[in-house]
Motif scaffolding. Structure first.
Motif, PDB file in Angstrom:
ATOM      1  N   THR A 134      30.915  21.338  18.892  1.00 38.76           N
ATOM      2  CA  THR A 134      30.474  22.094  17.748  1.00 38.76           C
ATOM      3  C   THR A 134      30.967  22.115  16.534  1.00 38.76           C
ATOM      4  O   THR A 134      30.656  22.855  15.810  1.00 38.76           O
ATOM      5  CB  THR A 134      30.446  23.515  18.294  1.00 38.76           C
ATOM      6  N   LYS A 137      32.662  25.137  15.171  1.00 38.37           N
ATOM      7  CA  LYS A 137      31.820  26.102  14.714  1.00 38.37           C
ATOM      8  C   LYS A 137      31.770  26.889  15.984  1.00 38.37           C
ATOM      9  O   LYS A 137      31.592  26.062  17.222  1.00 38.37           O
ATOM     10  CB  LYS A 137      30.607  25.907  14.178  1.00 38.37           C
ATOM     11  N   PRO A 138      31.426  28.263  15.984  1.00 34.09           N
ATOM     12  CA  PRO A 138      31.396  28.651  17.412  1.00 34.09           C
ATOM     13  C   PRO A 138      29.946  28.381  18.024  1.00 34.09           C
ATOM     14  O   PRO A 138      29.016  27.826  17.035  1.00 34.09           O
ATOM     15  CB  PRO A 138      31.402  30.385  17.171  1.00 34.09           C
ATOM     16  N   SER A 139      29.789  28.250  19.230  1.00 36.11           N
ATOM     17  CA  SER A 139      28.555  27.686  19.868  1.00 36.11           C
ATOM     18  C   SER A 139      27.526  28.829  19.834  1.00 36.11           C
ATOM     19  O   SER A 139      27.724  30.270  19.310  1.00 36.11           O
ATOM     20  CB  SER A 139      28.783  27.527  21.398  1.00 36.11           C
ATOM     21  N   TYR A 142      28.406  31.979  21.932  1.00 34.53           N
ATOM     22  CA  TYR A 142      29.231  32.896  21.549  1.00 34.53           C
ATOM     23  C   TYR A 142      28.690  33.601  20.294  1.00 34.53           C
ATOM     24  O   TYR A 142      28.932  34.847  20.240  1.00 34.53           O
ATOM     25  CB  TYR A 142      30.238  31.846  20.884  1.00 34.53           C
ATOM     26  N   ARG A 143      28.117  32.952  19.380  1.00 32.77           N
ATOM     27  CA  ARG A 143      27.481  33.664  18.119  1.00 32.77           C
ATOM     28  C   ARG A 143      26.487  34.809  18.571  1.00 32.77           C
ATOM     29  O   ARG A 143      26.276  35.955  18.263  1.00 32.77           O
ATOM     30  CB  ARG A 143      26.810  32.597  17.248  1.00 32.77           C
ATOM     31  N   LYS A 145      26.507  36.472  21.473  1.00 32.36           N
ATOM     32  CA  LYS A 145      27.140  37.381  22.468  1.00 32.36           C
ATOM     33  C   LYS A 145      27.865  38.258  21.389  1.00 32.36           C
ATOM     34  O   LYS A 145      27.716  39.648  21.543  1.00 32.36           O
ATOM     35  CB  LYS A 145      28.050  36.731  23.408  1.00 32.36           C
ATOM     36  N   HIS A 146      28.655  37.679  20.334  1.00 28.90           N
ATOM     37  CA  HIS A 146      29.228  38.495  19.423  1.00 28.90           C
ATOM     38  C   HIS A 146      28.249  39.165  18.243  1.00 28.90           C
ATOM     39  O   HIS A 146      28.702  40.372  17.702  1.00 28.90           O
ATOM     40  CB  HIS A 146      30.437  37.748  18.558  1.00 28.90           C
TER      41      HIS A 146
END
Length: 175
Positions: A134, A137-139, A142-143, A145-146
């Motif tokens: 990635t 960068k966050p996957s 992850y993005r 979920k957050h």
């Protein structure tokens, strides 16, 4: 990052070359792929829609085009994760078709094909790493979920504010 800019073209080079070779010598590649296709596609050919090509020449052309196109995309860093997955999907059947060392009796030829098989397995490993890279960068997971957590927190803050405003309005209405 510099390493990605160097590694992607290096990894892609073998696929670009292989794609060009497959498109230049479609007949030769089709002849080599025919026994594998007879064992695999031949068994399910009747159940496939007629739009799905099953002849060796067309499949070799498609494979060559995928290798060339996805290889160029990977080398340029354009949609590299998607390109890497396309190359994995192309490399697995190619490896099984072209380097079936377990079917060869001659020890020297068998050893040579085993080396090519293991080389391709290593390439698949590199492609899988590229497919999940990635670039720091966050996957997406992850993005998501957050992002959902932030929405939930903001919803709670808004609900508290709405309750407070409703109490004030109720007091004001009583007066």
């Amino acid at each position: 990052m510099l390493i990605r800019r160097l590694a992607r073209p290096l990894l892609a080079a073998i696929f670009i070359s292989g794609g060009i070779n497959a498109l230049r010598d479609t007949g030769g590649h089709a002849k080599a792929a025919a026994p594998f296709l007879d064992k695999t596609v031949g068994k399910v050919e009747d159940s496939l829609p007629e739009q799905v090509p099953t002849d060796a020449v067309t499949l070799v052309r498609l494979d060559g085009a995928v290798k060339l196109g996805a290889g160029v995309l990977l080398a340029l860093g354009k949609a590299p994760r998607f390109a890497a997955l396309l190359l994995v999907g192309s490399t697995v059947p190619t490896t099984l078709a072209a380097h079936a060392f377990w079917e060869i009796d001659d020890p020297q030829e068998r050893a040579g094909q085993q080396i090519h098989f293991l080389k391709n397995i290593g390439l698949i490993g590199g492609l899988l790493i590229a497919a999940v890279d990635t670039e720091g960068k966050p996957s997406v997971a992850y993005r998501a979920k957050h992002g959902a957590s932030r929405v939930a927190e903001q919803t709670q803050v808004n609900a508290k504010a709405a309750k407070k405003m409703a109490r004030k309005a109720k007091r004001k209405a009583r007066r």
